[in-house]
Design an enzyme around this catalytic site. Sequence first.
Site, mmCIF file in Angstrom:
data_model
loop_
_atom_site.group_PDB
_atom_site.id
_atom_site.type_symbol
_atom_site.label_atom_id
_atom_site.label_comp_id
_atom_site.label_asym_id
_atom_site.label_seq_id
_atom_site.Cartn_x
_atom_site.Cartn_y
_atom_site.Cartn_z
ATOM 1 N N ARG A 13 42.373 38.052 38.510
ATOM 2 C CA ARG A 13 43.233 36.300 37.910
ATOM 3 C C ARG A 13 43.144 37.628 36.823
ATOM 4 N NH1 ARG A 13 39.119 32.404 39.398
ATOM 5 N NH2 ARG A 13 37.595 34.398 39.092
ATOM 6 N N THR A 102 32.320 42.531 33.536
ATOM 7 C CA THR A 102 30.691 42.107 32.678
ATOM 8 C C THR A 102 29.439 42.431 34.320
ATOM 9 O OG1 THR A 102 31.360 39.626 33.057
ATOM 10 C CG2 THR A 102 32.147 40.975 30.979
ATOM 11 N N PHE A 127 38.186 42.127 25.435
ATOM 12 C CA PHE A 127 39.762 43.543 24.690
ATOM 13 C C PHE A 127 39.760 42.851 24.048
ATOM 14 C CE2 PHE A 127 37.266 46.531 28.350
ATOM 15 C CZ PHE A 127 38.053 47.650 28.094
ATOM 16 N N HIS A 157 33.577 28.951 29.792
ATOM 17 C CA HIS A 157 34.849 29.278 30.974
ATOM 18 C C HIS A 157 34.430 28.229 32.037
ATOM 19 C CE1 HIS A 157 33.246 32.814 28.407
ATOM 20 N NE2 HIS A 157 34.547 33.453 29.048
ATOM 21 N N LYS A 161 33.556 31.642 37.168
ATOM 22 C CA LYS A 161 33.195 32.392 36.148
ATOM 23 C C LYS A 161 31.844 33.476 36.757
ATOM 24 C CE LYS A 161 31.482 35.210 32.026
ATOM 25 N NZ LYS A 161 32.470 36.475 32.724
HETATM 26 P P1 NAD Z 1 38.445 37.629 39.832
HETATM 27 O O1 NAD Z 1 37.844 37.674 41.051
HETATM 28 O O2 NAD Z 1 39.541 37.260 39.582
HETATM 29 O O3 NAD Z 1 39.154 39.238 39.996
HETATM 30 C C1 NAD Z 1 38.885 40.122 40.828
HETATM 31 C C2 NAD Z 1 39.496 40.925 41.599
HETATM 32 O O4 NAD Z 1 38.438 42.289 42.050
HETATM 33 C C3 NAD Z 1 39.496 40.054 42.801
HETATM 34 O O5 NAD Z 1 41.507 40.076 43.501
HETATM 35 C C4 NAD Z 1 38.566 41.345 44.129
HETATM 36 O O6 NAD Z 1 39.385 40.810 45.698
HETATM 37 C C5 NAD Z 1 38.791 42.291 43.554
HETATM 38 N N1 NAD Z 1 38.018 43.599 43.658
HETATM 39 C C6 NAD Z 1 35.724 43.520 44.099
HETATM 40 N N2 NAD Z 1 35.498 44.625 44.994
HETATM 41 C C7 NAD Z 1 36.982 45.149 44.564
HETATM 42 C C8 NAD Z 1 36.423 46.534 45.009
HETATM 43 N N3 NAD Z 1 35.824 46.977 45.525
HETATM 44 N N4 NAD Z 1 38.085 47.128 44.908
HETATM 45 C C9 NAD Z 1 39.043 46.672 44.722
HETATM 46 N N5 NAD Z 1 39.202 45.051 44.036
HETATM 47 C C10 NAD Z 1 37.708 44.264 44.226
HETATM 48 O O7 NAD Z 1 37.441 37.770 38.320
HETATM 49 P P2 NAD Z 1 37.946 37.784 37.190
HETATM 50 O O8 NAD Z 1 38.243 36.700 36.205
HETATM 51 O O9 NAD Z 1 40.074 39.021 37.252
HETATM 52 O O10 NAD Z 1 37.391 39.022 36.153
HETATM 53 C C11 NAD Z 1 37.746 39.851 36.905
HETATM 54 C C12 NAD Z 1 35.691 41.245 36.174
HETATM 55 O O11 NAD Z 1 36.642 40.960 34.479
HETATM 56 C C13 NAD Z 1 34.363 39.962 35.933
HETATM 57 O O12 NAD Z 1 33.253 40.729 35.488
HETATM 58 C C14 NAD Z 1 34.755 39.247 34.034
HETATM 59 O O13 NAD Z 1 34.059 38.436 33.727
HETATM 60 C C15 NAD Z 1 35.489 40.324 33.699
HETATM 61 N N6 NAD Z 1 36.092 39.600 32.254
HETATM 62 C C16 NAD Z 1 36.517 40.614 31.459
HETATM 63 C C17 NAD Z 1 37.004 40.463 30.058
HETATM 64 C C18 NAD Z 1 37.282 41.640 28.789
HETATM 65 O O14 NAD Z 1 38.329 41.286 27.971
HETATM 66 N N7 NAD Z 1 36.107 42.218 28.996
HETATM 67 C C19 NAD Z 1 38.044 38.988 30.240
HETATM 68 C C20 NAD Z 1 38.305 38.419 31.314
HETATM 69 C C21 NAD Z 1 37.676 38.506 32.505
#
Ligand code: NAD
Length: 273
Positions: A13, A102, A127, A157, A161
């Site tokens: 996402r 996270t 961020f 959320h 999540k």
């Molecule tokens: P998501 O599940 O949609 O995406 C995660 C992606 O990482 C997936 O496509 C998965 O296949 C991939 N992945 C897993 N292992 C991997 C590896 N070894 N190598 C490469 N890719 C790999 O999740 P999301 O909603 O995009 O969120 C991801 C993370 O970001 C979560 O921890 C979420 O809490 C965090 N997040 C942080 C913020 C911020 O501002 N810091 C904002 C939104 C989400």
Amino acid sequence: MTTRIGITGAAGRMGRTLVEAIALAGGELQLTAAIERPESSFLGADSGELAGQGRNGVPVVGALAEVIDRIDVLIDFTVPAATVANVAECARHNVAIVIGTTGFTPEQQAHIDRASGQVAICKASNFSTGVNLCFQLLDMAARVLGDDVDIEVYEAHHRHKIDAPSGTALSMGHVVANALGRDLDKVAVYGREGQTGARSRETIGFATVRAGDIVGDHTVTFAADGERVEITHKASSRMSFARGAVRAAAWLAGRPAGLYDMQDVLGLKKLQA
Ligand code: NAD
């Protein structure tokens, strides 16, 4: 000078939103690598098409090692175990890294802390500019209202999540606890059920909702007898996080080794000094 950006989790996402945010940022930033899990069904797909942006000629690959020499800054929004492995790879190749993932354990966080002795890392639980402004407002509210209020953190959320409470809610708890000289590990209460007894003033409570497609809501309540202050942030699009992470990547390029956060990127730490 062009900064070459790689994205791990490119089909996720946040990954897809980051591909779009880099395309919109244009200028000196260029997407040069898109990485997914080795077993991902998206390997070989065009990362621009995946993000709904039209072809960008950057295919999704299954290993960071394959493309690390094409990257100046990696942006990582994946899962904690993958992030820790990616940080180690980046440290070996002196590639700066923006971490949005996270839910790290204390041991995983210690790996990241150690790697920041070798390479520049910018890590933030959130961020978005608005949330980082809220951190400043929370610090001020806690210092002014002090021990005369009960403090509770609420977050909501989307149903996908996987960690709770959110990293942002925990960061908010830390900001408030630090302002009041409390240790969050000692005063945090994560959910309540049954005969809880009366609330004690120093506790900081956390409540979590998981439902539908909520992008991210956070409210911190400071409640006294007769009045309460609530500081609320609502994200309606992942683009707020993606834009901030891309801004952090541009800021991080060429910085010396160290652990930075979004408050550094936005220059907000100066406000506290
Ligand atoms: P998501 O599940 O949609 O995406 C995660 C992606 O990482 C997936 O496509 C998965 O296949 C991939 N992945 C897993 N292992 C991997 C590896 N070894 N190598 C490469 N890719 C790999 O999740 P999301 O909603 O995009 O969120 C991801 C993370 O970001 C979560 O921890 C979420 O809490 C965090 N997040 C942080 C913020 C911020 O501002 N810091 C904002 C939104 C989400």
